[in-house]
Design an enzyme around this catalytic site. Structure first.
Site, PDB file in Angstrom:
ATOM      1  N   GLY A   1       0.842  -1.192   0.000  1.00  0.00           N
ATOM      2  CA  GLY A   1       0.000   0.000   0.000  1.00  0.00           C
ATOM      3  C   GLY A   1       0.878   1.242   0.000  1.00  0.00           C
ATOM      4  O   GLY A   1       2.101   1.156   0.127  1.00  0.00           O
ATOM      5  N   LEU A   2       0.245   2.382  -0.126  1.00  0.00           N
ATOM      6  CA  LEU A   2       0.970   3.647  -0.169  1.00  0.00           C
ATOM      7  C   LEU A   2       1.625   3.973   1.170  1.00  0.00           C
ATOM      8  O   LEU A   2       1.213   3.453   2.213  1.00  0.00           O
ATOM      9  CB  LEU A   2       0.010   4.781  -0.543  1.00  0.00           C
ATOM     10  CG  LEU A   2      -0.607   4.731  -1.930  1.00  0.00           C
ATOM     11  CD1 LEU A   2      -1.681   5.795  -2.070  1.00  0.00           C
ATOM     12  CD2 LEU A   2       0.458   4.887  -3.005  1.00  0.00           C
TER      13      LEU A   2
ATOM     14  N   GLY B   1       2.018   5.658   4.449  1.00  0.00           N
ATOM     15  CA  GLY B   1       1.016   6.263   5.324  1.00  0.00           C
ATOM     16  C   GLY B   1      -0.312   5.529   5.352  1.00  0.00           C
ATOM     17  O   GLY B   1      -1.227   5.928   6.066  1.00  0.00           O
TER      18      GLY B   1
ATOM     19  N   GLY C   1      -0.856   2.523   6.520  1.00  0.00           N
ATOM     20  CA  GLY C   1      -0.989   1.792   7.776  1.00  0.00           C
ATOM     21  C   GLY C   1      -0.353   0.413   7.778  1.00  0.00           C
ATOM     22  O   GLY C   1      -0.605  -0.381   8.685  1.00  0.00           O
ATOM     23  N   LYS C   2       0.470   0.114   6.796  1.00  0.00           N
ATOM     24  CA  LYS C   2       1.073  -1.221   6.672  1.00  0.00           C
ATOM     25  C   LYS C   2       1.843  -1.634   7.920  1.00  0.00           C
ATOM     26  O   LYS C   2       1.573  -2.691   8.500  1.00  0.00           O
ATOM     27  CB  LYS C   2       2.019  -1.261   5.452  1.00  0.00           C
ATOM     28  CG  LYS C   2       1.367  -1.038   4.126  1.00  0.00           C
ATOM     29  CD  LYS C   2       2.370  -1.006   2.989  1.00  0.00           C
ATOM     30  CE  LYS C   2       3.445   0.043   3.118  1.00  0.00           C
ATOM     31  NZ  LYS C   2       2.969   1.443   3.136  1.00  0.00           N
TER      32      LYS C   2
ATOM     33  N   SER D   1       6.026  -1.945  -2.211  1.00  0.00           N
ATOM     34  CA  SER D   1       6.035  -2.832  -3.388  1.00  0.00           C
ATOM     35  C   SER D   1       5.010  -2.387  -4.431  1.00  0.00           C
ATOM     36  O   SER D   1       3.979  -3.017  -4.601  1.00  0.00           O
ATOM     37  CB  SER D   1       5.862  -4.300  -2.996  1.00  0.00           C
ATOM     38  OG  SER D   1       4.935  -4.502  -1.974  1.00  0.00           O
TER      39      SER D   1
END
Length: 171
Positions: A11-12, A14, A16-17, A85
């Site tokens: 994910g982008l 920020g 929350g990964k 990724s």
């Protein structure tokens, strides 16, 4: 006996990964399971410090992470990988390296404007060349194993969904 498994959070910046992966790590550890967390920012400070942000370097960054995750997975750890990724091909390759049967792709979804507002590392305020989602593409996963919309779900709700997905994988 515990089986090796890789949970690949994408994910982008920020979205929350890492925050969600950290909560999942706590849940799994409370169950007495062996867990290893690989964070993109941490790996870029050490083992991948020689890489930049060209497409070629990003591919190599993800390849190295996948190889490390595979090593831990082979030793029957649950590996939580938190990497932007950005390209579908690199996530597919990571799944091939690790083994698709023990790879769960989790798309941590958040609108670019929400990520900009959160901006925990103040990256969106900087003028970064090849910044994913701004000046460099992010290919949204077409068929992830799990989607966590962090604009709708809390960190705890998201972590619990991942935990349930892992439990179902073991069933």
């Amino acid at each position: 006996m515990q089986k090796g498994l890789v949970i690949w959070f994408t994910g982008l910046s920020g979205a929350g990964k890492t925050t969600i992966a950290t909560e999942v790590e706590k849940l799994l550890s409370k169950q007495g399971l062996r867990v290893c967390m690989l964070d993109g920012d941490v790996l870029r400070q050490g083992i991948n410090s020689d890489l930049g942000f060209s497409d070629e370097d990003r591919n190599e960054n993800v390849r190295r992470a996948a190889e490390i995750a595979k090593l831990f997975c082979d030793k029957e750890f649950i590996v939580l990988v938190s990497f932007i990724s950005p390209f579908a091909a690199m996530r597919e390759r990571a799944g091939q390296i690790i083994g698709r049967h023990r790879f769960i792709e989790v798309y941590v979804k958040a609108d670019i404007n929400v990520c900009r507002e959160r901006d925990p590392k103040n990256l969106y305020k900087k003028n970064i060349a090849q910044f994913t989602g701004i000046s460099s593409a992010y290919e949204v996963p077409k068929k992830p194993d799990l989607i966590l919309d962090t604009q709708l779900l809390s960190i705890e709700e998201s972590a619990n969904l991942v935990f349930e997905k892992i439990r179902n994988q073991y069933a």
